[in-house]
Design an enzyme around this catalytic site. Structure first.
Site, PDB file in Angstrom:
ATOM      1  CD1 TRP A 250     -10.341   0.351   4.678  1.00 30.13           C
ATOM      2  CD2 TRP A 250      -8.397   0.245   5.778  1.00 30.13           C
ATOM      3  NE1 TRP A 250      -9.407  -0.191   3.831  1.00 30.13           N
ATOM      4  CE2 TRP A 250      -8.217  -0.276   4.481  1.00 30.13           C
ATOM      5  CE3 TRP A 250      -7.292   0.295   6.655  1.00 30.13           C
ATOM      6  CZ2 TRP A 250      -6.974  -0.758   4.041  1.00 30.13           C
ATOM      7  CZ3 TRP A 250      -6.068  -0.194   6.209  1.00 30.13           C
ATOM      8  CH2 TRP A 250      -5.935  -0.706   4.921  1.00 30.13           C
TER       9      TRP A 250
ATOM     10  CD  GLU B  39      -0.324  -5.830  -3.922  1.00 33.95           C
ATOM     11  OE1 GLU B  39      -1.218  -5.016  -4.267  1.00 33.95           O
ATOM     12  OE2 GLU B  39       0.792  -5.466  -3.518  1.00 33.95           O
TER      13      GLU B  39
ATOM     14  CD1 TRP C 118      -2.254   0.697  -5.807  1.00 32.60           C
ATOM     15  CD2 TRP C 118      -3.996   1.334  -4.555  1.00 32.60           C
ATOM     16  NE1 TRP C 118      -1.859   0.671  -4.487  1.00 32.60           N
ATOM     17  CE2 TRP C 118      -2.908   1.061  -3.696  1.00 32.60           C
ATOM     18  CE3 TRP C 118      -5.202   1.753  -3.983  1.00 32.60           C
ATOM     19  CZ2 TRP C 118      -2.980   1.196  -2.302  1.00 32.60           C
ATOM     20  CZ3 TRP C 118      -5.276   1.882  -2.593  1.00 32.60           C
ATOM     21  CH2 TRP C 118      -4.173   1.607  -1.782  1.00 32.60           C
TER      22      TRP C 118
ATOM     23  CG  ASP D 224       2.562  -4.040  -0.282  1.00 32.58           C
ATOM     24  OD1 ASP D 224       2.733  -3.592  -1.434  1.00 32.58           O
ATOM     25  OD2 ASP D 224       1.429  -4.237   0.202  1.00 32.58           O
TER      26      ASP D 224
ATOM     27  CG  ASP E 174       1.293  -0.199  -2.512  1.00 27.27           C
ATOM     28  OD1 ASP E 174       2.023  -1.100  -2.086  1.00 27.27           O
ATOM     29  OD2 ASP E 174       0.409  -0.381  -3.372  1.00 27.27           O
TER      30      ASP E 174
ATOM     31  N   GLY F 145      -3.674  -3.135  -9.501  1.00 28.00           N
ATOM     32  CA  GLY F 145      -3.190  -4.474  -9.848  1.00 28.00           C
ATOM     33  C   GLY F 145      -1.741  -4.726  -9.482  1.00 28.00           C
TER      34      GLY F 145
ATOM     35  NE  ARG G 227     -10.063   3.275  -1.829  1.00 23.29           N
ATOM     36  CZ  ARG G 227      -9.241   2.312  -2.264  1.00 23.29           C
ATOM     37  NH1 ARG G 227      -8.718   2.375  -3.464  1.00 23.29           N
ATOM     38  NH2 ARG G 227      -8.936   1.296  -1.498  1.00 23.29           N
TER      39      ARG G 227
ATOM     40  CG  ASN H 147       3.659  -3.381  -4.463  1.00 26.85           C
ATOM     41  OD1 ASN H 147       2.481  -3.066  -4.472  1.00 26.85           O
ATOM     42  ND2 ASN H 147       4.105  -4.474  -5.053  1.00 26.85           N
TER      43      ASN H 147
END
Ligand code: CA
Ligand code: CA
Length: 589
Positions: free
Chosen positions: A490, A202, A261, A321, A323, A200, A135, A279
């Site tokens: 997005w 997940e 993240w 989820d 987040d 990370g 990003r 999450n």
């Protein structure tokens, strides 16, 4: 005579090439802290550490925007394409831009010519959850910094692209990676620090925020986001985050998620770092009754010590989820220092930024199903039957009851940053209208394996569109206007004093809208989908606008039925730069 002339011209070209070659960057802390108001450079992610993404430039404005033309385009090249979610930086006539597969380039902003390219050597077996994206970079002194898919931070010399130092954040084999732009802020005790999080969530990693010395990358402090874990300060254990087992049962906090993240923002007014947390792990919420602090939350940290000054949980005991990583953007209203954040869960929150005190929350997407609203304390009013069912109560003990929840786990808004306009006092929120079938399954933690305990399929909510850019009043939640886009949005948003809102679409268009009405003033197709964030700066009297183009990110990988509808979009990897024709630019001054 003729040949003499030829030589003279050739040497003039050579000389001018030498003179336009990059001067070495020398970014001072003041440059970073004042970035939002200095138009000649972009030296922070967010066009200022408060993350407003607002530029005071107005050469390109409601009247002139329709005349924008490309100045140059630069290709990332190679076979490595995929999602390009980055925001470039610009300093002293040089652009620093990151790309997929942990790459970075320095580009001459006058010509679009490459100055250097850095390709990070990635090992086999990296575990990026949501495409091989990056990003953006940070810049300080003579170095540029970025995170890599194998969970390292790399400092490069801005002039040469040569590695100055590399530090490992954590073990990529356990699911750690890093894709957010690092944040550089001042500290009294340690000098300038570079602050990062971890990706990370997940994989059952434990989120944390860390500060390092910019000179050598040595760790200054570390602050875990999940209760029960110990922080570090100056090489020693400092304090525990929260109280062990207060809001987590048994041992689940040890692999509790809360990944940081998306990086953070910094507010110089309160001297606080704002980070969001992902999450709780696993997704199956029935395994971890309790609020699961500080997952799905915003936390404010002291840059000197890494201590948590306040925490605000958007989705306690998350089961969808949702987040809570999305950016916290500082703004002032009613004489108060406030901050706004648009959550994956579909609500736009306003908090007092010194204390984290809840001010208000309003929905920014339609048909939210998991909560009836947000109560006076800021806590969601859950709809219990819209939580996926407990698999241990299913007849076969394997698949809990499936429900249709809105928003989908990719969020009312995902990572893509919103923007605030100091002129309209509105937030411009890139949102998506979609839901998901979701069910829970039993799961046990295994290092380096997905740790979800859930299955899902994302579906659109409307036939006409998924993407929706909304101009919103932060305190009332009123939507002043909405721009609908067929594919999910997005990419990031930017506002300018020229009365403009600028953003890109997966269909490839870079768009300029009127900030008051949402009317489209200009659009240009960049040849691949846009999932990056625009910047603008002034170069030799001309206002430049840049965007990275290159379709990818989480939607094609996780988007279920929606992924099928965008499967035809072509990948790419380009930086496009636009300006007004020179004659028009000088008239508009
Ligand atoms: Ca600036
Ligand atoms: Ca997540």
């Amino acid at each position: 005579m003729k040949s003499w002339k030829w030589y003279a011209t050739a040497s003039a070209i050579a000389l001018s090439a030498t003179f336009t070659a990059p001067v070495s960057a020398d970014v001072k802390m003041d440059d970073i802290l004042k970035d939002a108001s200095t138009v000649g450079d972009v030296v922070s992610y967010g066009l200022g550490t408060q993350g407003q993404r607002y530029s005071p430039l107005k050469q390109v404005n409601r009247d002139t925007a329709g005349r924008l033309v490309p100045a140059w385009a630069f290709s990332f090249g190679g076979e490595k394409q995929r999602g390009q979610e980055s925001q470039p930086l610009v300093k002293d006539g040089v652009m620093y831009v990151t790309g997929s597969y942990s790459r970075m380039w320095a580009v001459d902003v006058k010509t679009g010519r490459e100055i250097w390219q850095y390709d990070h050597r990635l090992p086999e077996g990296i575990l990026p959850c949501c495409d091989v994206i990056n990003r953006g970079a940070a810049i300080y002194g003579e170095n540029v910094f970025f995170g890599t898919l194998d969970a390292k931070i790399v400092a490069l010399n801005a002039k040469t692209g040569k590695v100055v130092w590399t530090k490992e954040i954590d073990d990529f084999k356990a699911g750690y990676s890093y894709t957010a732009a690092p944040l550089i802020v001042p500290s009294k005790a340690h000098g300038p620090i570079i602050v990062t999080g971890v990706s990370g969530g997940e994989f059952g990693v434990v989120g944390r925020v860390e500060a390092r010395k910019v000179d050598n990358g040595d760790l200054v402090w570390s602050r875990p986001t999940i209760e029960g874990h110990m922080g570090m300060l100056a090489g020693k254990e400092s304090t525990m985050t929260g109280k062990q087992n207060e809001s987590w049962p048994g041992d689940l906090w040890k692999t509790g998620g809360g990944a940081t993240w998306l990086g953070g923002t910094y507010d110089p007014d309160t001297n606080l770092l704002f980070f969001g947390t992902g999450n709780p792990a696993p997704w199956n919420s029935h395994m971890r009754p309790g609020d699961n602090k500080w997952s799905c939350a915003r936390i404010a940290l002291d840059p000197e010590t890494g201590e948590i000054k306040w925490g605000f949980q958007t989705t306690p005991n998350d089961g969808w989820d949702f987040d809570g990583v999305n950016e916290v953007v500082s703004f002032d209203a009613d004489g108060k220092k406030l901050a706004a954040t648009a959550d994956r869960n579909g609500f736009l929150y306003v908090l007092e930024r010194a204390t984290g005190k809840f001010v208000t929350a309003n929905p920014f997407v339609a048909k939210i199903s998991w909560a009836k609203g947000i109560d006076k304390t800021g806590r969601p009013i859950y709809v219990p039957e819209n939580r996926p069912g407990d698999p241990t109560k299913a007849a076969d003990g394997k698949k809990g009851s499936s429900i249709f929840a809105v928003p989908s786990f990719l969020g009312g808004k995902n990572w893509m940053p919103m923007a605030y306009s100091k002129d309209t006092k509105l937030f411009y929120v890139p949102s998506n209208e979609w839901g998901m079938d979701i069910w829970n399954e039993p799961v046990t933690y295994k290092k380096g394996a997905a740790y979800l305990g859930a299955g899902f399929t994302i579906k659109p909510v409307f036939d006409t569109h998924i993407g929706s850019l909304k101009a919103m009043e932060p305190l009332t939640g009123k939507t002043v206007w909405e721009y609908k886009n067929k594919a999910p949005l997005w990419g990031g948003v930017m506002t300018t004093a020229g009365g403009l809102v600028i953003f890109g679409t997966p269909e490839g268009e870079l768009k300029v809208l009127d900030d008051k009405t949402g009317k489209e003033l200009w659009s240009f197709n960049t040849g691949s989908g846009i999932v990056g964030s625009p910047i603008t700066w002034e170069q030799d009297g001309e206002q430049m606008i840049s965007i990275v183009s290159g379709w990818g990110g989480a939607v094609p990988l996780w988007g279920g039925e929606v992924a099928k509808s965008v499967a035809n979009l072509n990948q790419g990897g380009m930086v496009w730069t636009f300006k007004l024709p020179k004659q028009l630019a000088s008239k508009a001054k």
